[in-house]
Design a protein around this motif. Structure first.
Motif, PDB file in Angstrom:
ATOM      1  N   GLU A  49       0.841  -1.194   0.000  1.00 54.93           N
ATOM      2  CA  GLU A  49       0.000   0.000   0.000  1.00 54.93           C
ATOM      3  C   GLU A  49       0.878   1.247   0.000  1.00 54.93           C
ATOM      4  O   GLU A  49       1.852   1.321   0.741  1.00 54.93           O
ATOM      5  N   ARG A  51       0.345   5.395   0.403  1.00 54.93           N
ATOM      6  CA  ARG A  51      -0.738   6.279   0.843  1.00 54.93           C
ATOM      7  C   ARG A  51      -0.219   7.641   1.269  1.00 54.93           C
ATOM      8  O   ARG A  51       0.951   7.821   1.582  1.00 54.93           O
ATOM      9  N   GLN A  72      -4.450  11.481  -8.316  1.00 57.56           N
ATOM     10  CA  GLN A  72      -5.089  10.615  -9.311  1.00 57.56           C
ATOM     11  C   GLN A  72      -4.320  10.639 -10.621  1.00 57.56           C
ATOM     12  O   GLN A  72      -4.145   9.613 -11.266  1.00 57.56           O
ATOM     13  N   THR A  91      -5.891  -1.453  -6.699  1.00 53.76           N
ATOM     14  CA  THR A  91      -7.087  -0.772  -6.219  1.00 53.76           C
ATOM     15  C   THR A  91      -6.697   0.587  -5.672  1.00 53.76           C
ATOM     16  O   THR A  91      -5.557   0.797  -5.239  1.00 53.76           O
ATOM     17  N   ARG A  92      -7.646   1.492  -5.720  1.00 54.10           N
ATOM     18  CA  ARG A  92      -7.443   2.835  -5.170  1.00 54.10           C
ATOM     19  C   ARG A  92      -8.559   3.080  -4.168  1.00 54.10           C
ATOM     20  O   ARG A  92      -9.719   2.770  -4.426  1.00 54.10           O
ATOM     21  N   GLN A  93      -8.199   3.633  -3.018  1.00 52.16           N
ATOM     22  CA  GLN A  93      -9.181   3.985  -2.009  1.00 52.16           C
ATOM     23  C   GLN A  93      -9.026   5.473  -1.706  1.00 52.16           C
ATOM     24  O   GLN A  93      -7.914   5.947  -1.491  1.00 52.16           O
ATOM     25  N   VAL A  94     -10.138   6.186  -1.704  1.00 55.65           N
ATOM     26  CA  VAL A  94     -10.137   7.608  -1.385  1.00 55.65           C
ATOM     27  C   VAL A  94     -11.221   7.842  -0.344  1.00 55.65           C
ATOM     28  O   VAL A  94     -12.355   7.411  -0.519  1.00 55.65           O
ATOM     29  N   CYS A  95     -10.855   8.522   0.729  1.00 57.39           N
ATOM     30  CA  CYS A  95     -11.830   8.887   1.756  1.00 57.39           C
ATOM     31  C   CYS A  95     -12.009  10.398   1.729  1.00 57.39           C
ATOM     32  O   CYS A  95     -11.036  11.143   1.867  1.00 57.39           O
ATOM     33  N   ASP A 100      -7.880  10.530   2.896  1.00 61.49           N
ATOM     34  CA  ASP A 100      -6.900   9.505   2.540  1.00 61.49           C
ATOM     35  C   ASP A 100      -6.898   9.264   1.039  1.00 61.49           C
ATOM     36  O   ASP A 100      -7.963   9.197   0.419  1.00 61.49           O
ATOM     37  N   LYS A 102      -5.125   6.208  -1.150  1.00 62.83           N
ATOM     38  CA  LYS A 102      -4.365   4.969  -1.005  1.00 62.83           C
ATOM     39  C   LYS A 102      -4.390   4.181  -2.297  1.00 62.83           C
ATOM     40  O   LYS A 102      -5.419   4.097  -2.967  1.00 62.83           O
ATOM     41  N   SER A 104      -3.339   0.269  -3.507  1.00 56.39           N
ATOM     42  CA  SER A 104      -2.928  -1.067  -3.079  1.00 56.39           C
ATOM     43  C   SER A 104      -2.615  -1.908  -4.300  1.00 56.39           C
ATOM     44  O   SER A 104      -3.430  -2.004  -5.220  1.00 56.39           O
TER      45      SER A 104
END
Length: 150
Positions: A49, A51, A72, A91-95, A100, A102, A104
């Protein structure tokens, strides 16, 4: 004939050492599988990961965040290289609440091991250096974690 019977018995007895003693862990494939000690936490996939925290836009949210847009864009630049890694799923995680961002990169254990032995180079150092250069980002970190669909 006696020697063959003795060797056969020895082979069968030695193979029992390699049989999983934990019958509660289903084998989902023929991939390499590991367990963290005797915890019951078994896995066959590992993720790396990358981040950071991004800054909100003028609205106070992520929708107009220039740093999120730049993160991005950086991911878009590296995505073809990441997907070319053996067995990789990205994978991409956005909060929007905790800001955040991230990425992965998940691989089967064996393929991930080869990349880890190379210290995730050259992709990780390049990506993280560019991520750190994005104005409005902070807390740039990397982490290796197990990643398992249950």
């Amino acid at each position: 004939m006696k020697i063959q019977a003795i060797l056969s018995a020895a082979l069968v007895a030695s193979c029992e050492a390699f049989v999983s003693l934990n019958n509660q862990i289903p084998q989902t494939s023929t991939q390499l599988r590991a367990e963290i000690g005797e915890t019951g936490v078994a896995f066959e996939n590992v993720a790396r990961e990358w981040r950071c925290k991004y800054s909100p836009g003028e609205s106070g949210g992520p929708g107009d965040s220039e740093s999120l847009k730049a993160c991005q864009s950086l991911l878009d630049e590296y995505l073809p290289k990441l997907k070319a890694l053996p067995g990789a799923q990205v994978t991409r995680q956005v909060c929007g609440g905790c800001l955040d961002f991230k990425v992965s990169i998940t691989q089967p254990l064996e393929e991930h091991g080869a990349w880890a032995e190379a210290n995730y180079e050259p992709l990780e150092s390049e990506f993280m250096e560019k991520l750190k250069g994005i104005e409005g980002t902070s807390l740039h970190e990397t982490q290796e974690i197990t990643f398992e669909a249950l």
